[in-house]
Design an enzyme around this catalytic site. Sequence first.
Site, short mmCIF file in Angstrom:
data_model
loop_
_atom_site.label_atom_id
_atom_site.label_comp_id
_atom_site.label_asym_id
_atom_site.label_seq_id
_atom_site.Cartn_x
_atom_site.Cartn_y
_atom_site.Cartn_z
N PRO A 10 0.85 -1.14 0.06
CA PRO A 10 0.24 -0.02 0.18
C PRO A 10 0.77 1.25 -0.03
O PRO A 10 2.02 1.43 0.68
CB PRO A 10 -0.74 -0.09 1.09
CG PRO A 10 0.09 -0.94 2.08
CD PRO A 10 0.59 -2.07 1.33
N ASN A 11 0.43 1.99 -0.69
CA ASN A 11 0.80 3.68 -0.82
C ASN A 11 2.07 3.82 -1.50
O ASN A 11 2.73 4.76 -1.91
CB ASN A 11 0.91 4.22 0.54
CG ASN A 11 -0.26 4.29 1.26
OD1 ASN A 11 -1.24 4.87 0.78
ND2 ASN A 11 -0.47 3.70 2.43
N ARG A 18 4.90 11.10 -2.05
CA ARG A 18 4.57 10.97 -0.70
C ARG A 18 6.05 11.08 0.05
O ARG A 18 6.76 10.27 -0.03
CB ARG A 18 4.11 9.65 -0.55
CG ARG A 18 3.93 8.84 0.56
CD ARG A 18 3.64 7.31 0.45
NE ARG A 18 3.68 6.78 1.76
CZ ARG A 18 3.94 5.61 1.91
NH1 ARG A 18 4.73 4.81 1.15
NH2 ARG A 18 3.73 5.14 3.30
N TYR A 23 11.33 8.67 1.48
CA TYR A 23 11.13 7.83 0.39
C TYR A 23 11.98 8.26 -0.77
O TYR A 23 11.91 7.46 -1.94
CB TYR A 23 9.78 7.39 0.08
CG TYR A 23 8.92 6.69 1.22
CD1 TYR A 23 9.65 5.68 1.92
CD2 TYR A 23 7.79 7.34 1.83
CE1 TYR A 23 8.79 5.24 3.20
CE2 TYR A 23 7.32 6.80 2.94
CZ TYR A 23 7.74 5.73 3.66
OH TYR A 23 7.16 5.17 4.51
N ASN A 74 8.01 -5.68 -0.91
CA ASN A 74 8.15 -4.45 -0.01
C ASN A 74 6.53 -4.23 0.54
O ASN A 74 5.69 -3.79 -0.39
CB ASN A 74 8.45 -3.20 -0.79
CG ASN A 74 8.17 -1.91 0.29
OD1 ASN A 74 7.67 -2.12 1.49
ND2 ASN A 74 8.89 -0.76 -0.11
N ALA A 77 3.10 -0.90 4.90
CA ALA A 77 2.61 -0.76 6.37
C ALA A 77 2.29 -2.36 6.62
O ALA A 77 2.22 -2.48 7.79
CB ALA A 77 1.39 0.22 6.42
N HIS A 80 4.06 -4.42 9.11
CA HIS A 80 4.09 -4.21 10.54
C HIS A 80 2.60 -4.81 11.20
O HIS A 80 2.43 -4.68 12.37
CB HIS A 80 4.32 -2.90 10.82
CG HIS A 80 5.37 -2.02 10.13
ND1 HIS A 80 6.68 -2.62 10.28
CD2 HIS A 80 5.25 -1.22 9.07
CE1 HIS A 80 7.48 -1.55 9.52
NE2 HIS A 80 6.63 -0.92 8.76
N ASP A 87 1.68 -15.71 7.12
CA ASP A 87 1.01 -16.98 6.94
C ASP A 87 1.29 -17.24 5.50
O ASP A 87 1.69 -18.62 5.18
CB ASP A 87 -0.29 -17.16 7.36
CG ASP A 87 -0.57 -17.44 8.77
OD1 ASP A 87 0.61 -17.43 9.51
OD2 ASP A 87 -1.70 -17.39 9.01
N GLU A 98 13.05 -9.45 2.03
CA GLU A 98 12.13 -8.27 2.32
C GLU A 98 12.92 -6.87 1.87
O GLU A 98 14.01 -7.00 2.22
CB GLU A 98 11.73 -8.45 3.91
CG GLU A 98 11.07 -7.24 4.41
CD GLU A 98 11.06 -7.53 5.83
OE1 GLU A 98 11.36 -8.53 6.53
OE2 GLU A 98 10.45 -6.28 6.50
N HIS A 100 12.83 -2.39 2.20
CA HIS A 100 12.14 -1.26 2.44
C HIS A 100 13.05 -0.10 1.99
O HIS A 100 14.26 -0.16 2.01
CB HIS A 100 12.03 -1.08 3.85
CG HIS A 100 11.14 -2.08 4.58
ND1 HIS A 100 9.81 -2.06 4.41
CD2 HIS A 100 11.33 -3.27 5.22
CE1 HIS A 100 9.37 -3.08 5.00
NE2 HIS A 100 10.09 -3.96 5.66
N SER A 102 13.08 2.87 3.35
CA SER A 102 13.72 3.67 4.37
C SER A 102 14.17 2.72 5.25
O SER A 102 13.90 1.43 5.48
CB SER A 102 12.49 4.65 4.97
OG SER A 102 11.59 3.56 5.45
N ARG A 107 13.10 4.88 12.50
CA ARG A 107 11.86 5.68 12.59
C ARG A 107 11.15 5.04 13.72
O ARG A 107 11.73 4.57 14.75
CB ARG A 107 11.00 5.19 11.37
CG ARG A 107 11.97 5.61 9.90
CD ARG A 107 11.23 5.52 8.72
NE ARG A 107 10.04 6.26 8.52
CZ ARG A 107 9.09 6.06 7.40
NH1 ARG A 107 9.42 4.96 6.72
NH2 ARG A 107 7.98 6.69 7.60
N ARG A 111 7.40 0.56 13.40
CA ARG A 111 7.79 -0.11 12.32
C ARG A 111 9.08 -0.98 12.43
O ARG A 111 9.71 -1.41 11.86
CB ARG A 111 8.45 1.27 11.35
CG ARG A 111 7.41 2.20 10.66
CD ARG A 111 7.96 3.32 9.82
NE ARG A 111 7.16 4.25 9.85
CZ ARG A 111 5.98 4.42 9.22
NH1 ARG A 111 5.81 3.43 8.40
NH2 ARG A 111 5.05 5.45 9.40
#
Length: 153
Positions: A10-11, A18, A23, A74, A77, A80, A87, A98, A100, A102, A107, A111
């Site tokens: 998301p986002n 943003r 980012y 990625n 959110a 978290h 699962d 994985e 990210h 940032s 932060r 997070r």
Amino acid sequence: MKPVFVLNGPNLNLLGEREPQHYGVATLKDIEARLQAEAAKVALKLEFRQTNHEGVLVDWIQEARHAACGLILNAGAYTHSSIAIHDALKAVQIPVIEVHLSNVFARESFRHHSYVSPVARGVICGFGPQSYVLALMALSGILQENPPSSDEK
Ligand code: DQA
């Protein structure tokens, strides 16, 4: 060889607009173009996607079990918060990295916990778009060391 799935949560469609202090200014399209160029250098194909919906990410992770040779994730959110993604990843045999943009550990404390990390081969964060490139290099190394068997290809 099956593609590497690069799944974005998301986002991340708003990258470039943003919170550039966290980012950067590259858009998701910029990141995809850069990653496609890097993938070509190591003879990997990419399937690059973004969704704002948790269930869609779960569907794509399930699809990756048979359609991909590796997964770069990625989850934004949902990293978290999502036990459903945790699962789904548990059912995946292919290597999962994985990423990210940032440095999530520099932060807010919410997070610092990831539901993805315990079920990922490794984690790369804090390098902006370069995080994706580093993840691809890691995956390429893993796939060279342990090539998928011919029925998995
Ligand atoms: C992010 C970090 C997450 O904490 C955040 O919710 C995001 C982006 C990153 O790439 O730095 O949406 O995954």
